[in-house]
Design a protein around this motif. Structure first.
Motif, short mmCIF file in Angstrom:
data_model
loop_
_atom_site.label_atom_id
_atom_site.label_comp_id
_atom_site.label_asym_id
_atom_site.label_seq_id
_atom_site.Cartn_x
_atom_site.Cartn_y
_atom_site.Cartn_z
N VAL A 77 0.84 -1.20 0.00
CA VAL A 77 0.00 0.00 0.00
C VAL A 77 0.88 1.25 0.00
CG1 VAL A 77 -1.87 -1.20 1.22
CG2 VAL A 77 -0.15 0.04 2.54
N GLU A 78 0.28 2.36 -0.39
CA GLU A 78 1.03 3.62 -0.39
C GLU A 78 0.94 4.33 0.94
OE1 GLU A 78 0.94 6.16 -3.68
OE2 GLU A 78 0.77 4.54 -5.14
N ASP A 79 -0.16 4.15 1.67
CA ASP A 79 -0.37 4.81 2.96
C ASP A 79 -0.86 3.75 3.94
OD1 ASP A 79 -1.36 6.16 5.19
OD2 ASP A 79 -2.25 7.78 4.01
N ILE A 80 0.05 3.23 4.75
CA ILE A 80 -0.29 2.10 5.62
C ILE A 80 -1.31 2.50 6.69
CG2 ILE A 80 1.58 2.35 7.29
CD1 ILE A 80 1.84 -0.78 7.10
N ASP A 81 -1.25 3.73 7.16
CA ASP A 81 -2.20 4.15 8.20
C ASP A 81 -3.63 4.16 7.65
OD1 ASP A 81 -0.20 4.53 10.23
OD2 ASP A 81 0.39 6.36 9.18
N ALA A 82 -3.82 4.70 6.47
CA ALA A 82 -5.14 4.72 5.85
C ALA A 82 -5.60 3.31 5.50
CB ALA A 82 -5.13 5.61 4.60
N ALA A 83 -4.68 2.50 4.96
CA ALA A 83 -5.03 1.12 4.59
C ALA A 83 -5.39 0.30 5.82
CB ALA A 83 -3.88 0.47 3.83
N LEU A 84 -4.67 0.49 6.91
CA LEU A 84 -4.96 -0.24 8.14
C LEU A 84 -6.33 0.16 8.68
CD1 LEU A 84 -4.19 -2.15 10.39
CD2 LEU A 84 -2.92 -0.27 11.46
N ALA A 85 -6.63 1.43 8.70
CA ALA A 85 -7.94 1.88 9.18
C ALA A 85 -9.06 1.27 8.35
CB ALA A 85 -8.02 3.41 9.15
N ARG A 86 -8.88 1.25 7.04
CA ARG A 86 -9.88 0.69 6.15
C ARG A 86 -10.06 -0.81 6.38
NH1 ARG A 86 -9.81 1.70 -0.37
NH2 ARG A 86 -11.54 0.30 -0.87
N ALA A 87 -8.95 -1.54 6.53
CA ALA A 87 -9.01 -2.99 6.76
C ALA A 87 -9.68 -3.31 8.10
CB ALA A 87 -7.61 -3.59 6.71
N LEU A 88 -9.34 -2.56 9.14
CA LEU A 88 -9.95 -2.79 10.45
C LEU A 88 -11.45 -2.50 10.41
CD1 LEU A 88 -7.19 -1.32 12.77
CD2 LEU A 88 -7.72 -3.74 12.37
N ALA A 92 -10.94 -6.74 9.63
CA ALA A 92 -9.64 -7.36 9.90
C ALA A 92 -9.34 -7.30 11.39
CB ALA A 92 -8.53 -6.64 9.12
N VAL A 93 -8.50 -8.22 11.84
CA VAL A 93 -8.05 -8.25 13.23
C VAL A 93 -6.58 -7.87 13.23
CG1 VAL A 93 -7.68 -9.72 15.24
CG2 VAL A 93 -9.71 -10.05 13.81
N LEU A 94 -6.22 -6.85 13.99
CA LEU A 94 -4.83 -6.41 14.08
C LEU A 94 -4.09 -7.33 15.05
CD1 LEU A 94 -2.66 -4.31 13.37
CD2 LEU A 94 -3.45 -2.98 15.35
N GLU A 95 -3.02 -7.95 14.57
CA GLU A 95 -2.23 -8.86 15.40
C GLU A 95 -0.92 -8.23 15.83
OE1 GLU A 95 -1.95 -12.53 13.19
OE2 GLU A 95 -3.91 -13.13 13.98
N LEU A 109 -2.03 -8.67 10.17
CA LEU A 109 -3.48 -8.77 10.36
C LEU A 109 -3.95 -10.20 10.11
CD1 LEU A 109 -4.44 -5.85 7.94
CD2 LEU A 109 -4.14 -5.65 10.39
N ALA A 110 -5.20 -10.42 10.44
CA ALA A 110 -5.91 -11.63 10.00
C ALA A 110 -7.23 -11.17 9.41
CB ALA A 110 -6.16 -12.56 11.18
N ASP A 111 -7.68 -11.88 8.36
CA ASP A 111 -9.00 -11.57 7.82
C ASP A 111 -10.06 -12.20 8.72
OD1 ASP A 111 -9.35 -14.27 7.11
OD2 ASP A 111 -9.28 -13.91 4.96
#
Length: 138
Positions: A77-88, A92-95, A109-111
């Protein structure tokens, strides 16, 4: 030669919702209630409905709680903070929270089905920051 990504899931609609919302993938085709093809990454992704307890590779039964596998997806991804927020937000589960190394930033993460995946944002020269030339190449 080409590569396909197949992801076994117990619930197709939950899987489609997760992968389209978390990563912006698009449904290209549906295969009835048994699967869907998604596009938007370098390789097509096939979500395949497989019941918990059915036999997967070898003789191991499929399970959808968090499990370990030596093969997982790295989503660049280009912006991990934005991508992480979107996945969560998509489920997604943050590990492991975002960590930073000379080559880039990584979140583990885990789906919703227990499949591990990582978000990767390359920095500087990416993996070239830590790589060595092999076999006299270049």
């Amino acid at each position: 030669m080409s590569l396909l990504v197949n992801i076994d899931v117990p619930d197709l609609e939950v899987a489609v919702r997760f992968y389209t919302q978390a990563f912006g993938l698009r449904v290209t085709r549906r295969f009835g209630a048994g699967g869907a093809e998604l596009s938007g990454w370098a390789a097509p992704v096939y979500l395949l409905v497989k019941a918990p307890g059915s036999v997967g590779a070898g003789s191991e039964a499929r399970r959808y709680e968090r499990h370990w596998t030596p093969v997982h997806l790295d989503v660049v991804v280009e912006d991990i903070d934005a991508a992480l927020a979107r996945a969560l937000e998509a489920g997604a589960v943050l590990e492991r929270p975002v960590s930073t190394d000379v080559w880039g930033r990584l979140a583990v993460l885990a789906d919703p089905f227990g499949h591990g995946l990582c978000l990767v944002q390359f920095l500087n020269r990416g993996y070239d920051e830590v790589s060595e030339r092999v076999g006299g190449c270049c």
